[in-house]
Design a protein around this motif. Structure first.
Motif, PDB file in Angstrom:
ATOM      1  N   PRO A 176       0.802  -1.229   0.000  1.00 48.89           N
ATOM      2  CA  PRO A 176       0.000   0.000   0.000  1.00 48.89           C
ATOM      3  C   PRO A 176       0.831   1.274   0.000  1.00 48.89           C
ATOM      4  O   PRO A 176       0.443   2.268  -0.613  1.00 48.89           O
ATOM      5  CB  PRO A 176      -0.844  -0.117   1.271  1.00 48.89           C
ATOM      6  N   LEU A 177       1.978   1.253   0.677  1.00 50.21           N
ATOM      7  CA  LEU A 177       2.808   2.454   0.727  1.00 50.21           C
ATOM      8  C   LEU A 177       3.440   2.743  -0.630  1.00 50.21           C
ATOM      9  O   LEU A 177       3.357   3.861  -1.146  1.00 50.21           O
ATOM     10  CB  LEU A 177       3.895   2.303   1.799  1.00 50.21           C
ATOM     11  N   MET A 178       4.072   1.752  -1.228  1.00 50.10           N
ATOM     12  CA  MET A 178       4.754   1.960  -2.504  1.00 50.10           C
ATOM     13  C   MET A 178       3.766   2.104  -3.657  1.00 50.10           C
ATOM     14  O   MET A 178       4.053   2.787  -4.650  1.00 50.10           O
ATOM     15  CB  MET A 178       5.712   0.807  -2.783  1.00 50.10           C
ATOM     16  N   ASP A 179       2.594   1.468  -3.549  1.00 52.82           N
ATOM     17  CA  ASP A 179       1.609   1.537  -4.631  1.00 52.82           C
ATOM     18  C   ASP A 179       0.794   2.825  -4.568  1.00 52.82           C
ATOM     19  O   ASP A 179       0.701   3.562  -5.548  1.00 52.82           O
ATOM     20  CB  ASP A 179       0.674   0.332  -4.566  1.00 52.82           C
ATOM     21  N   ILE A 243       2.388  16.136   9.225  1.00 55.89           N
ATOM     22  CA  ILE A 243       1.344  15.352   8.575  1.00 55.89           C
ATOM     23  C   ILE A 243       1.368  13.920   9.115  1.00 55.89           C
ATOM     24  O   ILE A 243       2.435  13.299   9.185  1.00 55.89           O
ATOM     25  CB  ILE A 243       1.539  15.315   7.046  1.00 55.89           C
ATOM     26  N   SER A 244       0.192  13.394   9.468  1.00 56.07           N
ATOM     27  CA  SER A 244       0.072  11.987   9.846  1.00 56.07           C
ATOM     28  C   SER A 244      -0.597  11.237   8.704  1.00 56.07           C
ATOM     29  O   SER A 244      -1.501  11.773   8.052  1.00 56.07           O
ATOM     30  CB  SER A 244      -0.736  11.825  11.133  1.00 56.07           C
ATOM     31  N   ALA A 245      -0.147  10.003   8.447  1.00 54.50           N
ATOM     32  CA  ALA A 245      -0.638   9.269   7.279  1.00 54.50           C
ATOM     33  C   ALA A 245      -0.813   7.791   7.607  1.00 54.50           C
ATOM     34  O   ALA A 245      -0.137   7.248   8.482  1.00 54.50           O
ATOM     35  CB  ALA A 245       0.340   9.424   6.114  1.00 54.50           C
ATOM     36  N   CYS A 246      -1.732   7.150   6.880  1.00 51.84           N
ATOM     37  CA  CYS A 246      -1.946   5.708   6.996  1.00 51.84           C
ATOM     38  C   CYS A 246      -2.188   5.144   5.611  1.00 51.84           C
ATOM     39  O   CYS A 246      -2.991   5.672   4.837  1.00 51.84           O
ATOM     40  CB  CYS A 246      -3.145   5.413   7.899  1.00 51.84           C
ATOM     41  N   PHE A 247      -1.476   4.059   5.290  1.00 54.11           N
ATOM     42  CA  PHE A 247      -1.625   3.368   4.011  1.00 54.11           C
ATOM     43  C   PHE A 247      -1.817   1.885   4.316  1.00 54.11           C
ATOM     44  O   PHE A 247      -0.952   1.257   4.932  1.00 54.11           O
ATOM     45  CB  PHE A 247      -0.386   3.566   3.131  1.00 54.11           C
ATOM     46  N   SER A 248      -2.974   1.330   3.906  1.00 52.90           N
ATOM     47  CA  SER A 248      -3.276  -0.033   4.326  1.00 52.90           C
ATOM     48  C   SER A 248      -4.050  -0.811   3.277  1.00 52.90           C
ATOM     49  O   SER A 248      -4.929  -0.267   2.598  1.00 52.90           O
ATOM     50  CB  SER A 248      -4.088  -0.013   5.622  1.00 52.90           C
ATOM     51  N   PHE A 249      -3.710  -2.107   3.148  1.00 52.16           N
ATOM     52  CA  PHE A 249      -4.501  -3.082   2.403  1.00 52.16           C
ATOM     53  C   PHE A 249      -5.187  -4.053   3.367  1.00 52.16           C
ATOM     54  O   PHE A 249      -5.554  -5.162   2.990  1.00 52.16           O
ATOM     55  CB  PHE A 249      -3.602  -3.886   1.451  1.00 52.16           C
ATOM     56  N   ASP A 250      -5.397  -3.631   4.608  1.00 58.88           N
ATOM     57  CA  ASP A 250      -5.948  -4.512   5.636  1.00 58.88           C
ATOM     58  C   ASP A 250      -7.222  -3.964   6.272  1.00 58.88           C
ATOM     59  O   ASP A 250      -7.630  -4.428   7.334  1.00 58.88           O
ATOM     60  CB  ASP A 250      -4.901  -4.739   6.744  1.00 58.88           C
ATOM     61  N   VAL A 251      -7.877  -2.989   5.643  1.00 57.44           N
ATOM     62  CA  VAL A 251      -9.035  -2.326   6.233  1.00 57.44           C
ATOM     63  C   VAL A 251     -10.264  -2.569   5.351  1.00 57.44           C
ATOM     64  O   VAL A 251     -10.251  -2.238   4.166  1.00 57.44           O
ATOM     65  CB  VAL A 251      -8.779  -0.814   6.381  1.00 57.44           C
ATOM     66  N   TRP A 252     -11.325  -3.123   5.930  1.00 58.86           N
ATOM     67  CA  TRP A 252     -12.515  -3.460   5.133  1.00 58.86           C
ATOM     68  C   TRP A 252     -13.244  -2.230   4.638  1.00 58.86           C
ATOM     69  O   TRP A 252     -13.796  -2.221   3.535  1.00 58.86           O
ATOM     70  CB  TRP A 252     -13.450  -4.353   5.944  1.00 58.86           C
ATOM     71  N   ASP A 253     -13.268  -1.166   5.429  1.00 56.62           N
ATOM     72  CA  ASP A 253     -13.919   0.068   4.988  1.00 56.62           C
ATOM     73  C   ASP A 253     -13.567   1.171   5.980  1.00 56.62           C
ATOM     74  O   ASP A 253     -13.068   0.891   7.081  1.00 56.62           O
ATOM     75  CB  ASP A 253     -15.436  -0.097   4.893  1.00 56.62           C
ATOM     76  N   SER A 254     -13.837   2.429   5.610  1.00 58.16           N
ATOM     77  CA  SER A 254     -13.473   3.543   6.476  1.00 58.16           C
ATOM     78  C   SER A 254     -14.284   4.775   6.116  1.00 58.16           C
ATOM     79  O   SER A 254     -14.681   4.949   4.957  1.00 58.16           O
ATOM     80  CB  SER A 254     -11.981   3.860   6.327  1.00 58.16           C
ATOM     81  N   GLU A 255     -14.519   5.625   7.095  1.00 50.05           N
ATOM     82  CA  GLU A 255     -15.155   6.922   6.887  1.00 50.05           C
ATOM     83  C   GLU A 255     -14.151   8.062   7.053  1.00 50.05           C
ATOM     84  O   GLU A 255     -14.524   9.236   7.045  1.00 50.05           O
ATOM     85  CB  GLU A 255     -16.312   7.114   7.890  1.00 50.05           C
ATOM     86  N   MET A 256     -12.880   7.737   7.180  1.00 54.46           N
ATOM     87  CA  MET A 256     -11.860   8.762   7.349  1.00 54.46           C
ATOM     88  C   MET A 256     -11.751   9.622   6.091  1.00 54.46           C
ATOM     89  O   MET A 256     -11.850   9.114   4.975  1.00 54.46           O
ATOM     90  CB  MET A 256     -10.500   8.118   7.627  1.00 54.46           C
ATOM     91  N   PRO A 257     -11.523  10.939   6.246  1.00 54.54           N
ATOM     92  CA  PRO A 257     -11.219  11.764   5.076  1.00 54.54           C
ATOM     93  C   PRO A 257      -9.959  11.235   4.388  1.00 54.54           C
ATOM     94  O   PRO A 257      -9.054  10.716   5.045  1.00 54.54           O
ATOM     95  CB  PRO A 257     -10.971  13.154   5.671  1.00 54.54           C
ATOM     96  N   ARG A 258      -9.909  11.360   3.060  1.00 60.22           N
ATOM     97  CA  ARG A 258      -8.745  10.860   2.324  1.00 60.22           C
ATOM     98  C   ARG A 258      -7.528  11.755   2.529  1.00 60.22           C
ATOM     99  O   ARG A 258      -6.411  11.281   2.570  1.00 60.22           O
ATOM    100  CB  ARG A 258      -9.070  10.747   0.833  1.00 60.22           C
ATOM    101  N   MET A 259      -7.769  13.061   2.647  1.00 52.95           N
ATOM    102  CA  MET A 259      -6.676  13.986   2.924  1.00 52.95           C
ATOM    103  C   MET A 259      -7.252  15.266   3.505  1.00 52.95           C
ATOM    104  O   MET A 259      -8.332  15.704   3.112  1.00 52.95           O
ATOM    105  CB  MET A 259      -5.882  14.304   1.652  1.00 52.95           C
ATOM    106  N   GLU A 260      -6.529  15.858   4.449  1.00 50.97           N
ATOM    107  CA  GLU A 260      -6.908  17.158   4.992  1.00 50.97           C
ATOM    108  C   GLU A 260      -5.651  17.993   5.212  1.00 50.97           C
ATOM    109  O   GLU A 260      -4.579  17.453   5.522  1.00 50.97           O
ATOM    110  CB  GLU A 260      -7.669  17.014   6.314  1.00 50.97           C
TER     111      GLU A 260
END
Length: 389
Positions: A176-179, A243-260
């Motif tokens: 997820p990070l490199m992609d 800036i805080s960041a999260c990159f994951s292929f392990d999350v079924w769904d999320s309501e987090m904003p994509r970027m702020e």
């Protein structure tokens, strides 16, 4: 200077979007030749998109003296080899992201390009789209004040549910990070400039994945032990923003904003429900809150005030599509061609892509060694894109 003759290596799923878009700029770039692992497929693509030549291999394409620039659309594991070979042959390069699989490989590419006086461009060029260029104009105008912080969040269950052959996403050079990281990091860099240092933590939830679509449905994919599938990071920019960041292929769904982005005068958010509709899209809404609309400055707060919408900022720039199928992928290559004509830096530059690569490797190093990773590279923040580009 006439249109640059482009040789395309790699004719997978993403190539169709690139080629459909590049056909719109015949006075700037000419689709001259193409190659992939199958000569038959290359010939078919040549006929479909009007290439003059199809080659039996990428090496054969690179060797053709007629080609001015190589556009490398192969999977990440082959970016370094083809990018380096093209530069050695005296060709300019435009590569899919990431620039290479490792920072050391990226350094070698950029060192050779500087030595030979050749241009390197690298995806993503989504930061040149309407939404992020509107972000840039708001920032440059002072509307946001000083940027003190922000977030970036790209989380999903992985691509095995939507991609017909997703194995490479779990091999060296991906995850997820490199992609997906390059989209978010490049967006932030284009707005805020270079990063000073990073920290990170990372893990891997599953050692195997199952393909859910296409001809390989039911096939099991092994995840490379070195590919972290859940990565969190903190980035300290030279401008002072955190800036805080999260990159994951392990999350079924999320309501987090994509970027702020959080400024002293206003903040911006990207909140589309599509978990991938962040900076990897060219277009989208630009939503802003400032002192006049902040729900924290109203007391007592009524339900109506608490439900007040974000201010929608008009997007005047072009390249503002919100559809992946008709997006503007490739305008970074068009800009590279124009930069050669005009004697200026290209916006989706190799220097910025190298900085992205160092950031990503630094995050993983920090996660592994439990320390901050200091950045050694820098770049010049790209010029804003004209409204009528």
């Amino acid at each position: 200077m006439g249109a640059l003759k482009v040789g395309v290596i790699g004719l997978g799923d993403i190539s169709t979007v690139y080629l459909n878009n590049l056909k719109n700029y015949p006075e700037v770039v000419e689709l001259y030749g193409c190659a992939c692992t199958s000569l038959e497929k290359a010939r078919r693509k040549a006929g479909e998109f009007g290439f003059q030549k199809a080659y039996a291999s990428g090496a054969e394409l690179i060797a053709d003296p007629e080609i001015d620039v190589v556009m490398n659309l192969t999977v990440p594991a082959f970016h370094y080899a083809y990018n380096l070979a093209a530069l050695k042959a005296g060709k300019h390069v435009y590569s899919e992201k990431p620039l290479a699989s490792t920072f050391a490989e990226g350094q070698e590419i950029m060192s050779l390009a500087r030595e030979k006086g050749l241009y390197v461009g690298c995806a993503p060029d989504t930061f040149m789209g309407g939404r992020l260029q509107t972000y840039r104009s708001l920032l440059d105008s002072g509307r946001l004040g000083e940027i003190i912080g922000g977030t970036a969040c790209m989380v999903c269950p992985g691509w095995e549910g939507v991609h017909p052959n997703p194995a490479f996403y779990y091999q060296k050079g991906a995850g997820p990070l490199m992609d997906m990281g390059p989209y978010y990091l490049t967006a932030l860099l284009s707005l805020l400039g270079p990063v000073r240092r990073v920290s990170g933590m990372a893990g891997q939830a599953r050692k195997e994945r199952t393909v859910h679509t296409g001809p390989y449905t039911g096939r099991t994919i092994e995840v490379d032990p070195e590919v972290m599938t859940h990565v969190i990071a903190n980035l300290e920019f030279q401008c002072g923003a955190l800036i805080s960041a999260c990159f994951s292929f392990d999350v079924w769904d999320s309501e987090m904003p994509r970027m702020e982005l959080y400024g002293t005068k206003a903040c911006l958010t990207i909140t589309e429900p599509d978990p991938c509709a962040g900076p990897n899209y060219f277009g989208g809404e630009v939503l802003l809150r400032d002192e006049s609309t902040s729900r924290w400055l109203v007391s007592p707060r009524s339900e109506e005030q608490m439900q007040a919408p974000w201010e929608k900022i008009p997007v005047k720039h072009g390249h503002n599509s919100v559809l992946q199928s008709v997006n503007s992928r490739g305008i970074g290559l068009v800009d590279l061609a124009l930069a050669l004509r005009e004697g200026r830096r290209n916006r989706a530059s190799g220097d910025m892509a190298l900085h992205v690569l160092e950031i990503m490797e630094g995050i993983l190093t920090s996660a592994k060694e439990h320390r901050f990773a200091e950045m050694t590279t820098t770049f010049e923040r790209p010029e804003p894109v004209p409204v009528d580009f």
